[in-house]
Design a protein around this motif. Structure first.
Motif: not given
Length: 408
Positions: A376-404
């Motif tokens: 299960i340790e290998a499963c957890l390390w791959v899980s962490s890697l996949f989430i890191a990739i998710t975060a990197l992709i999220s950099l390209r999502l639209p950001q509307n800082k002032s949107l209310k």
């Protein structure tokens, strides 16, 4: 009492009721299959392969189902999903000698089609029931639908484990098939006709999204759900049964509580991610919460590998993971409904959930393979890697800082 409610709210209740009933049987069926075939002596990879067609046809269904919903209406795609699940359950009522791996895989394939037709229809319908300018309300209703569904899926896990212990495999399947058939008949009467039909019939070639925001969000979703299922689908229940010597009802009960808690967090996600301060979440919100989630599986893996309270670290860590994962999932669910075009909404939502299903497919196969090869340790390390990739992709999502959000 229902007559006093607006037509939109009544339709929301019908859609949610359908989704709830389907989800109970879906969660229970998954736990029944995992535990029953583990009991028969199947190894983790073989159990994972039982769900291969379930996830694969989920990919296909979301891609084609969104197009189908835009052409024939979301009410019809929801009814088709409910009917197919009744057939899938009935397929598992054959004599034990006929309950072979190919037959179970075929039943799971039908169940995968049914599940994603139902989910795509429910999520898309909400877009049509909430005014376009009420983004705050849209987030609330999407979070409520998604969170309540996952809480009930958790209850389904518990029901599946309990029914296997109390009634046995066949009787449990029969009870679920009868119950869902009754819900299906009621839905045929109560659900509004023509909901979700596009004004202009979309061509099949339009199933792939041309919106960059939807494409990036879909890619992020794929890795996010791969990160969960890489340990959750096979590795965790088999680990609890073999390494911790838990009974069926204990495994089902723990996973049920995990998903119920996960669902509760999803329902309150708008309050936890800025709605109360009048800020509508955007791509930056998705990035921040993915970055926080990334470290949790890595910490759990370190606890197990170092022998530092490994069992406690696993169980407590997964509870924390579930809460933060729920916030990530709820944010994504809101963003896709917000990004989607109202006319033919199911096209965009279907494409997004195609990526979701692809992530589940990748996670399911890796869950069985990695657990069998490296634990299960290998499963957890791959899980962490996949989430890191998710975060990197999220950099390209639209950001509307002032949107209310204009409606609170």
């Amino acid at each position: 009492m229902l007559n006093a409610l607006s037509p939109e709210i009544r339709q929301y209740f019908v859609i949610t009721g359908n989704y709830w009933a389907f989800t109970l049987t879906d969660g229970a069926l998954r736990m029944l299959v995992v535990l029953y075939f583990h009991q028969l002596g199947y190894n983790p990879l073989e159990i994972a392969l039982l769900f291969l067609f379930y996830e694969f046809f989920g990919v296909v269904t979301n891609l084609v189902g969104g197009w189908l919903g835009a052409r024939i209406g979301l009410n019809r795609t929801m009814h088709i999903g409910l009917g197919l699940q009744v057939i899938a359950l009935s397929m598992l009522l054959v004599p034990s000698a006929l309950l072979t791996v190919p037959w179970v895989m075929a039943a799971q394939a039908l169940s995968g089609i049914a599940k994603d037709l139902n989910k795509m229809s429910a999520k898309s319908s909400i877009k049509l029931l909430v005014p376009e300018d009420n983004q705050s309300g849209l987030y609330k209703w999407v979070a409520l639908l998604t969170g309540s569904k996952n809480a009930l899926k958790g209850m389904g896990f518990f029901i599946g484990g309990a029914l296997l212990t109390l009634l046995g495999f066949k009787t449990a399947i029969l009870v679920m098939a009868i119950g869902l058939a009754i819900v299906w008949l009621l839905s045929l009467v109560l659900l509004k006709k023509e909901m979700g039909k596009a004004k202009n019939k979309p061509k099949f070639t339009q199933i792939f999204s041309k919106d960059p925001a939807i494409n990036y969000l879909s890619a992020a979703r794929m890795f996010l759900f791969g990160s969960r299922d890489v340990w959750f689908v096979v590795a965790l229940p088999v680990f609890l049964a073999t390494q911790l010597s838990w009974d069926h009802w204990q495994v089902g009960g723990f996973l049920a509580l995990w998903i119920i808690g996960y669902g509760i967090v999803q329902t309150v996600a708008p309050k936890l991610t800025g709605k109360n301060s009048g800020i509508t979440p955007d791509g930056k919100s998705a990035l921040i919460w993915a970055a926080i989630l990334c470290v949790i599986p890595a910490i759990i893996a370190i606890c197990i590998q170092s022998g530092f309270y490994p069992n406690t670290g696993l169980l407590l860590g997964l509870v924390i993971f579930g809460g933060i994962f729920a916030l990530n999932s709820s944010l994504h669910s809101y963003l896709i409904v917000s990004y989607a075009k109202a006319d033919g909404v199911s096209m965009d939502v279907g494409f997004y959930y195609m990526a979701n299903a692809m992530g589940r497919l990748i996670g399911t196969v890796l869950s069985g393979y990695l657990f069998q090869q490296s634990g299960i340790e290998a499963c957890l390390w791959v899980s962490s890697l996949f989430i890191a990739i998710t975060a990197l992709i999220s950099l390209r999502l639209p950001q509307n800082k002032s949107l209310k959000s204009e409606v609170h």
